[in-house]
Design a protein around this motif. Structure first.
Motif, short mmCIF file in Angstrom:
data_model
loop_
_atom_site.label_atom_id
_atom_site.label_comp_id
_atom_site.label_asym_id
_atom_site.label_seq_id
_atom_site.Cartn_x
_atom_site.Cartn_y
_atom_site.Cartn_z
N ALA A 1 -50.16 -34.78 40.79
CA ALA A 1 -49.45 -33.94 41.32
C ALA A 1 -50.34 -32.90 42.07
O ALA A 1 -50.56 -32.23 41.22
N CYS A 2 -49.42 -31.76 42.95
CA CYS A 2 -50.42 -30.76 44.27
C CYS A 2 -49.62 -30.10 43.36
O CYS A 2 -48.31 -29.84 42.95
N VAL A 3 -49.89 -29.06 42.44
CA VAL A 3 -50.23 -27.23 42.29
C VAL A 3 -50.23 -26.96 42.69
O VAL A 3 -51.30 -26.18 43.39
N ALA A 4 -49.40 -25.49 43.87
CA ALA A 4 -49.84 -24.19 44.24
C ALA A 4 -49.59 -22.90 43.50
O ALA A 4 -48.83 -23.12 43.04
N ASP A 5 -51.25 -22.56 44.09
CA ASP A 5 -51.49 -21.27 42.90
C ASP A 5 -50.90 -20.66 44.26
O ASP A 5 -51.30 -20.57 45.28
N ILE A 6 -49.78 -19.65 44.13
CA ILE A 6 -49.48 -18.28 45.32
C ILE A 6 -49.54 -17.17 44.40
O ILE A 6 -50.10 -17.03 43.54
N ASP A 7 -49.78 -16.50 45.70
CA ASP A 7 -49.88 -14.73 45.53
C ASP A 7 -48.94 -14.15 45.68
O ASP A 7 -48.73 -13.43 46.97
N PRO A 8 -47.76 -13.39 45.07
CA PRO A 8 -45.95 -12.94 45.52
C PRO A 8 -46.70 -11.47 46.07
O PRO A 8 -48.41 -11.17 45.57
N LYS A 9 -45.88 -11.49 46.79
CA LYS A 9 -46.27 -10.30 47.78
C LYS A 9 -46.54 -8.60 46.19
O LYS A 9 -45.34 -9.31 45.93
N LEU A 10 -47.01 -7.64 46.53
CA LEU A 10 -46.21 -6.42 45.36
C LEU A 10 -46.40 -5.60 46.04
O LEU A 10 -47.43 -5.55 47.14
N GLU A 11 -45.56 -4.33 45.34
CA GLU A 11 -45.68 -3.05 45.91
C GLU A 11 -45.68 -2.22 44.76
O GLU A 11 -45.04 -2.87 43.46
N CYS A 12 -46.54 -1.36 45.08
CA CYS A 12 -46.31 -0.54 43.65
C CYS A 12 -46.26 0.68 43.74
O CYS A 12 -46.51 1.49 44.68
N LEU A 13 -45.01 1.42 42.96
CA LEU A 13 -44.80 2.52 43.24
C LEU A 13 -44.51 3.56 42.26
O LEU A 13 -44.68 3.27 41.16
N ASP A 14 -45.02 4.90 42.71
CA ASP A 14 -45.69 5.76 41.34
C ASP A 14 -44.62 7.37 41.06
O ASP A 14 -44.31 7.35 42.27
N GLY A 15 -43.47 7.18 40.89
CA GLY A 15 -42.70 8.58 40.89
C GLY A 15 -42.91 9.50 39.66
O GLY A 15 -43.86 9.29 39.33
N ALA A 16 -42.35 10.76 39.91
CA ALA A 16 -41.97 11.23 38.66
C ALA A 16 -41.60 10.88 37.21
O ALA A 16 -42.98 11.44 36.91
N THR A 17 -41.35 10.23 36.75
CA THR A 17 -41.40 10.00 35.18
C THR A 17 -41.44 8.08 35.34
O THR A 17 -41.47 7.55 34.13
N THR A 18 -41.56 7.43 36.07
CA THR A 18 -41.70 6.09 35.96
C THR A 18 -42.88 5.74 37.09
O THR A 18 -43.08 6.26 38.46
N TYR A 19 -43.38 4.37 36.84
CA TYR A 19 -43.98 3.39 37.67
C TYR A 19 -43.24 2.42 37.76
O TYR A 19 -42.19 2.02 37.17
#
Length: 174
Positions: free
Chosen positions: A23-41
């Protein structure tokens, strides 16, 4: 068979039939967004076609956050690992999945100006060690791109300046 496919035989998951050995297994690279807030990432991964049961989020004792998933329909999988900054509170990681976007919220530990400078220096050392070892870990600054490094340097500089000003004022007022 397509050369981008990987031939693997895996055990069945959740009662679903295991893919055939060819069987064919596809590895994907999902779209990523990182935000650096005042009290959280905040880390957001776009995962269309996945269900909540199809992925797993883990944080190890070293502050490494790992998200991996596998969608049985179409045999699609992904694996992302992040080294959380030393200012993160890994025990407080919370997640929410809205059907297409996984949002992970990582609280920050309250830190003094000196602690921020020490934490940034430790992050740089860890990054250099990981690169020397050839690990595929994405640091928080790398995930944010050039702006993340610039912001981190500005915050560290400001914190160091505030710390030094406090020390100078406390010495002159005694």
């Amino acid at each position: 068979m397509d050369s981008s496919c990987k031939t693997q035989q895996r055990a069945a998951k959740g009662g679903a039939a295991a893919p055939a050995p060819d069987a064919c297994v596809a590895d994907i690279d999902p779209k990523l967004e990182c935000l650096d807030g005042a009290t959280t990432y905040i880390i957001r991964l776009t995962l269309p076609g996945f269900k909540k049961e199809d992925f797993k989020v883990q944080v190890d004792s070293g502050g490494r956050l790992t998200v991996r998933g596998e969608r049985p329909a179409g045999y699609v999988r992904f694996h992302k690992a992040f080294q959380l900054p030393p200012t993160a509170y890994p025990d407080g990681v919370a997640g929410r999945f809205d059907g297409t976007v996984l949002s992970l919220t990582v609280p920050k530990q309250p830190a003094s100006g000196r602690d921020m400078v020490v934490a940034r220096l430790a992050e740089v050392k860890e990054c250099a060690a990981a690169r020397a070892a050839g690990e595929g870990t994405t640091t928080w600054a790398e995930a944010l791109g050039g702006k993340g490094q610039m912001v981190a340097a500005a915050v560290a500089g400001f914190a160091l300046g505030a710390f030094l000003a406090h020390r100078l004022l406390s010495v002159t007022n005694t």
